[in-house]
Design a protein around this motif. Structure first.
Motif, PDB file in Angstrom:
ATOM      1  N   HIS A   3      11.205   5.941 -12.195  1.00  0.00           N
ATOM      2  CA  HIS A   3      10.959   4.508 -11.294  1.00  0.00           C
ATOM      3  C   HIS A   3      12.304   4.955  -9.933  1.00  0.00           C
ATOM      4  CE1 HIS A   3       9.803   0.358 -10.493  1.00  0.00           C
ATOM      5  NE2 HIS A   3       9.492   1.092  -9.160  1.00  0.00           N
ATOM      6  N   ALA A   4      13.289   4.989 -10.305  1.00  0.00           N
ATOM      7  CA  ALA A   4      13.978   4.907  -9.222  1.00  0.00           C
ATOM      8  C   ALA A   4      13.868   6.565  -8.640  1.00  0.00           C
ATOM      9  CB  ALA A   4      15.296   5.082  -9.499  1.00  0.00           C
ATOM     10  N   GLU A   5      13.746   7.508  -8.910  1.00  0.00           N
ATOM     11  CA  GLU A   5      13.502   8.602  -8.484  1.00  0.00           C
ATOM     12  C   GLU A   5      12.737   8.835  -7.613  1.00  0.00           C
ATOM     13  OE1 GLU A   5      13.865  11.904 -11.220  1.00  0.00           O
ATOM     14  OE2 GLU A   5      14.980  11.261 -11.458  1.00  0.00           O
ATOM     15  N   TYR A   6      10.980   8.161  -8.203  1.00  0.00           N
ATOM     16  CA  TYR A   6      10.299   7.767  -7.286  1.00  0.00           C
ATOM     17  C   TYR A   6      10.148   7.235  -6.097  1.00  0.00           C
ATOM     18  CZ  TYR A   6       5.448   6.631  -6.114  1.00  0.00           C
ATOM     19  OH  TYR A   6       4.448   6.110  -5.298  1.00  0.00           O
ATOM     20  N   LEU A   7      10.748   5.810  -6.380  1.00  0.00           N
ATOM     21  CA  LEU A   7      11.037   4.667  -5.229  1.00  0.00           C
ATOM     22  C   LEU A   7      12.001   5.651  -3.559  1.00  0.00           C
ATOM     23  CD1 LEU A   7      11.248   1.341  -6.873  1.00  0.00           C
ATOM     24  CD2 LEU A   7       9.347   2.660  -6.136  1.00  0.00           C
ATOM     25  N   LYS A   8      13.009   6.007  -4.349  1.00  0.00           N
ATOM     26  CA  LYS A   8      14.077   7.119  -3.815  1.00  0.00           C
ATOM     27  C   LYS A   8      13.252   8.399  -2.736  1.00  0.00           C
ATOM     28  CE  LYS A   8      17.541   7.786  -5.467  1.00  0.00           C
ATOM     29  NZ  LYS A   8      18.940   8.359  -7.020  1.00  0.00           N
ATOM     30  N   GLU A   9      11.624   9.005  -3.523  1.00  0.00           N
ATOM     31  CA  GLU A   9      11.373   9.549  -2.518  1.00  0.00           C
ATOM     32  C   GLU A   9       9.966   8.551  -1.154  1.00  0.00           C
ATOM     33  OE1 GLU A   9       7.767  13.062  -3.562  1.00  0.00           O
ATOM     34  OE2 GLU A   9       9.776  12.441  -5.174  1.00  0.00           O
ATOM     35  N   MET A  10       9.413   8.126  -2.205  1.00  0.00           N
ATOM     36  CA  MET A  10       8.177   7.053  -1.267  1.00  0.00           C
ATOM     37  C   MET A  10       8.827   6.168  -0.622  1.00  0.00           C
ATOM     38  SD  MET A  10       5.558   8.269  -1.827  1.00  0.00           S
ATOM     39  CE  MET A  10       4.065   8.110  -2.244  1.00  0.00           C
ATOM     40  N   LEU A  11       9.586   5.177  -0.956  1.00  0.00           N
ATOM     41  CA  LEU A  11       9.687   4.336  -0.078  1.00  0.00           C
ATOM     42  C   LEU A  11      10.651   4.914   2.071  1.00  0.00           C
ATOM     43  CD1 LEU A  11      11.771   1.380  -1.680  1.00  0.00           C
ATOM     44  CD2 LEU A  11       9.597   1.180  -1.137  1.00  0.00           C
ATOM     45  N   GLY A  62       0.986  -1.397   0.196  1.00  0.00           N
ATOM     46  CA  GLY A  62      -0.127  -0.293  -0.217  1.00  0.00           C
ATOM     47  C   GLY A  62       0.784   1.780   0.370  1.00  0.00           C
ATOM     48  N   ASP A  63       1.779   0.739   0.373  1.00  0.00           N
ATOM     49  CA  ASP A  63       3.053   2.294   0.682  1.00  0.00           C
ATOM     50  C   ASP A  63       3.220   2.899  -1.360  1.00  0.00           C
ATOM     51  OD1 ASP A  63       4.339   0.216  -0.662  1.00  0.00           O
ATOM     52  OD2 ASP A  63       6.132   0.797   0.533  1.00  0.00           O
ATOM     53  N   LEU A  64       3.429   2.165  -1.929  1.00  0.00           N
ATOM     54  CA  LEU A  64       3.490   2.249  -3.665  1.00  0.00           C
ATOM     55  C   LEU A  64       2.509   3.207  -4.588  1.00  0.00           C
ATOM     56  CD1 LEU A  64       4.451  -0.839  -5.080  1.00  0.00           C
ATOM     57  CD2 LEU A  64       6.313   1.397  -4.086  1.00  0.00           C
ATOM     58  N   ARG A  65       2.300   4.553  -3.579  1.00  0.00           N
ATOM     59  CA  ARG A  65       0.815   5.398  -3.824  1.00  0.00           C
ATOM     60  C   ARG A  65       1.093   6.437  -5.122  1.00  0.00           C
ATOM     61  NH1 ARG A  65       1.416  10.381  -0.724  1.00  0.00           N
ATOM     62  NH2 ARG A  65      -1.066  10.446  -0.766  1.00  0.00           N
ATOM     63  N   ARG A  66       0.044   6.945  -5.483  1.00  0.00           N
ATOM     64  CA  ARG A  66       0.069   7.669  -6.570  1.00  0.00           C
ATOM     65  C   ARG A  66       0.990   9.008  -5.609  1.00  0.00           C
ATOM     66  NH1 ARG A  66      -5.082   8.011 -10.370  1.00  0.00           N
ATOM     67  NH2 ARG A  66      -4.065   9.967 -12.027  1.00  0.00           N
ATOM     68  N   THR A  67       1.266   9.769  -6.217  1.00  0.00           N
ATOM     69  CA  THR A  67       1.805  11.158  -5.800  1.00  0.00           C
ATOM     70  C   THR A  67       0.340  12.506  -6.010  1.00  0.00           C
ATOM     71  OG1 THR A  67       2.847  11.552  -8.206  1.00  0.00           O
ATOM     72  CG2 THR A  67       4.144  10.801  -5.616  1.00  0.00           C
ATOM     73  N   GLY A  68       0.833  13.154  -4.976  1.00  0.00           N
ATOM     74  CA  GLY A  68      -0.123  13.902  -5.468  1.00  0.00           C
ATOM     75  C   GLY A  68      -1.206  14.845  -3.916  1.00  0.00           C
ATOM     76  N   PRO A  69      -1.655  15.493  -3.133  1.00  0.00           N
ATOM     77  CA  PRO A  69      -1.991  15.752  -2.447  1.00  0.00           C
ATOM     78  C   PRO A  69      -3.529  15.008  -1.751  1.00  0.00           C
ATOM     79  CG  PRO A  69      -2.829  17.103  -3.838  1.00  0.00           C
ATOM     80  CD  PRO A  69      -1.973  16.661  -4.539  1.00  0.00           C
ATOM     81  N   TYR A  86       2.820   8.735 -17.908  1.00  0.00           N
ATOM     82  CA  TYR A  86       1.619   9.208 -18.162  1.00  0.00           C
ATOM     83  C   TYR A  86       2.494  10.496 -18.245  1.00  0.00           C
ATOM     84  CZ  TYR A  86      -2.842  10.457 -19.425  1.00  0.00           C
ATOM     85  OH  TYR A  86      -4.047  10.912 -19.807  1.00  0.00           O
ATOM     86  N   ARG A  87       2.040  10.686 -19.527  1.00  0.00           N
ATOM     87  CA  ARG A  87       2.943  12.457 -20.093  1.00  0.00           C
ATOM     88  C   ARG A  87       3.751  12.686 -19.103  1.00  0.00           C
ATOM     89  NH1 ARG A  87      -3.284  15.547 -19.800  1.00  0.00           N
ATOM     90  NH2 ARG A  87      -3.709  14.677 -21.953  1.00  0.00           N
ATOM     91  N   GLY A  88       5.122  11.957 -19.241  1.00  0.00           N
ATOM     92  CA  GLY A  88       6.458  12.110 -18.754  1.00  0.00           C
ATOM     93  C   GLY A  88       6.211  12.067 -16.979  1.00  0.00           C
ATOM     94  N   ASN A  89       5.118  11.503 -16.621  1.00  0.00           N
ATOM     95  CA  ASN A  89       5.299  11.538 -15.258  1.00  0.00           C
ATOM     96  C   ASN A  89       5.278  10.219 -14.901  1.00  0.00           C
ATOM     97  OD1 ASN A  89       5.150  14.285 -14.485  1.00  0.00           O
ATOM     98  ND2 ASN A  89       3.266  14.537 -15.013  1.00  0.00           N
TER      99      ASN A  89
END
Lengths: 190, 178
Positions: free
Chosen positions: B158-166, A49-56, A83-86
Motif C-alpha cells: 500500500h505504502a509503495e503504491y501511494l509513494k508512486e501515485m500520490l 479520484g487520484d487513487l486509481r487502478r494501476t495499468g495503462p 489480488y494475486r499479490g498485486n
C-alpha cells in the motif's frame, strides 16, 4: 413542498449537466471522476479520484449517477486490496438517486440506485449496497458486507433491522428530485 | 494568551507529505511515511515524532497537548478521520476509520482500534501488544497474530503504491531543510 435550501452562488460551481459542486470540496484527480448530472457535492466533501487502478489507459475511479447528494464533510474513496499479490485500488460505482448524509465515510465497491445513507456512517471497504436499501444514521458497516435490496441496516456493526416497503423506489426518487429543485442559489438582488 | 508555537517541520526526503495539510509546531516525519491531504497535525505543547512507513489518511487528526514528546512508531496505519492524542504509539498498529483515542492511552504494537471506537479511559492505560478494540462500547480482545505477515505485506505494498501515485495528483510538501 418544503422550503428551498439556499446556497451562495459563489460557493458552488454548476456544470452544463446540472451538477453542483462546492468550491470548498476537495476533489483529487477529477479526470477520474464521473458525475451523472444533477448531482450535488456539498462543502468539505473529499472525493479521491487520484487513487486509481494501476495499468495503462484511462481509469474511472468513482462514478456517480444522477440526482446524487454527497453531504457535508463526506469522504468518498475507492477500496483497496491485494489480488494475486498485486496491490490495487478498485473503482467505486454509485447508482442514481443516492443520498449520502453528512460526515459519512464511504469505501464501498458498489452502491445501487435509490439508496439512502444517513449521517456519521462508516461504509467499509468493498461493501456492496443493493437498490433501495437504507442505512440509518451512525451505522458502521464492516468491510465486504452485502446489503440486500429494500432493507434497513443500523447499528455498529450494521445489521439488518427491517424490510422497507415496495414503494421505497418512488419515495426516494421523488425525494431526491425534490431536494435537487429545493437546492437553489440565493437571490442575487439585495 | 496562548503560548507561541514555533513551527519546525523535519520531513525525511523519502516521505510523501501532501501540501494540503494543517501542520503546526515541532513535527518530525520519518522515511517512507505517507500523509494524505486534509490531515491535521498539531504539536501544541511538545513535539511529535512520526516514524517510518506510516500511512496517515485524509481527515486524521494528531494532537500533542503534553509537554513531552509524542512518538508514533513505524508502519502504523491511521485511517480516515481518526483522532489520536496518545503520547505513545508502537509499531504496526491500525487505527481505523473515525475512531478516537484519548491522551491517557498508550498503544504498544500490533494493536487495532476498530472503526468508530472511542477510547477514553478515566485513568492512564496502556494497551498491550496485539490488543484489538472493537464495537460500539470499545471492548478489548487479543489478536492471535494470525495473518500478521499478510497484513504487513499489504501495508508495505500500500505504502509503495501511494509513494508512486500520490505525487502524480497532489502537490507535495518538503521539510525546512530543503
Amino acid at each position: 413542498m418544503e422550503p428551498p435550501i439556499y446556497y451562495k452562488r459563489s460557493e458552488y460551481i454548476e456544470t452544463d449537466t446540472g451538477n453542483k459542486v462546492s468550491r470548498r470540496a476537495t476533489i483529487a484527480g477529477p479526470q477520474n471522476i464521473i458525475l451523472g448530472g444533477k448531482t450535488i457535492i456539498a462543502n468539505g466533501a473529499i472525493i479521491r479520484g487520484d487513487l486509481r487502478r494501476t495499468g495503462p489507459g484511462h481509469a474511472v475511479v468513482i462514478s456517480l449517477g444522477r440526482y446524487c447528494l454527497i453531504g457535508v464533510d463526506c469522504v468518498m474513496r475507492p477500496p483497496y486490496k491485494t489480488y494475486r499479490g498485486n496491490f490495487n485500488y478498485y473503482p467505486m460505482k454509485i447508482g442514481d438517486h443516492v443520498h449520502i448524509g453528512s460526515n459519512t465515510v464511504v469505501e464501498a465497491a458498489q452502491i445501487g440506485n435509490y439508496v439512502e445513507i444517513g449521517k456519521n456512517c462508516v461504509i467499509g471497504k468493498f461493501t456492496i449496497i443493493k437498490d433501495c436499501a437504507k442505512i440509518a444514521d451512525g451505522t458502521i458497516i464492516p468491510p465486504n458486507t452485502v446489503v440486500p435490496a429494500l432493507s434497513l441496516f443500523a447499528g455498529s456493526p450494521g445489521r439488518f433491522v427491517e424490510d422497507l416497503p415496495e414503494s421505497t423506489q418512488e419515495m426516494v426518487e421523488a425525494q431526491t428530485k425534490q431536494y435537487y429543485t429545493r437546492f437553489q442559489p440565493e437571490a442575487d438582488a439585495r | 494568551m496562548p503560548p507561541i508555537i514555533r513551527d519546525k517541520f523535519t520531513i525525511h526526503s523519502k516521505a510523501i507529505v501532501c501540501q494540503d495539510i494543517e501542520i503546526r509546531g515541532d513535527v518530525t516525519i520519518g522515511a517512507g511515511t505517507i500523509i494524505h491531504p486534509k490531515v491535521t497535525i498539531f504539536a501544541i505543547a511538545g513535539p511529535i515524532f512520526i516514524g517510518n512507513g506510516c500511512i496517515i489518511e485524509e481527515g486524521a487528526i494528531i494532537i500533542n497537548r503534553r509537554k513531552d514528546v509524542m512518538r508514533i512508531g513505524d508502519d502504523n496505519l491511521l485511517e480516515i478521520g481518526c483522532r489520536v492524542e496518545c503520547p505513545e504509539i508502537g509499531n504496526f498498529n491500525t487505527i481505523a476509520t473515525r475512531s478516537r483515542v484519548h491522551h491517557n492511552v498508550r498503544i504498544s504494537s500490533f494493536c487495532v482500534i476498530g472503526a468508530g471506537c472511542l477510547l477514553a479511559p478515566t485513568e492512564d492505560e496502556t494497551l498491550d501488544d496485539y490488543t484489538v478494540v472493537y464495537g460500539p462500547s470499545a471492548e478489548l480482545r487479543t489478536w492471535s497474530g494470525r495473518g500478521k505477515v499478510q497484513e504487513a505485506d499489504l501495508r508495505r505494498k500500500h505504502a509503495e503504491y501511494l509513494k508512486e501515485m500520490l505525487p502524480k495528483f497532489n502537490r507535495l510538501r518538503r521539510g525546512d531543510g530543503t
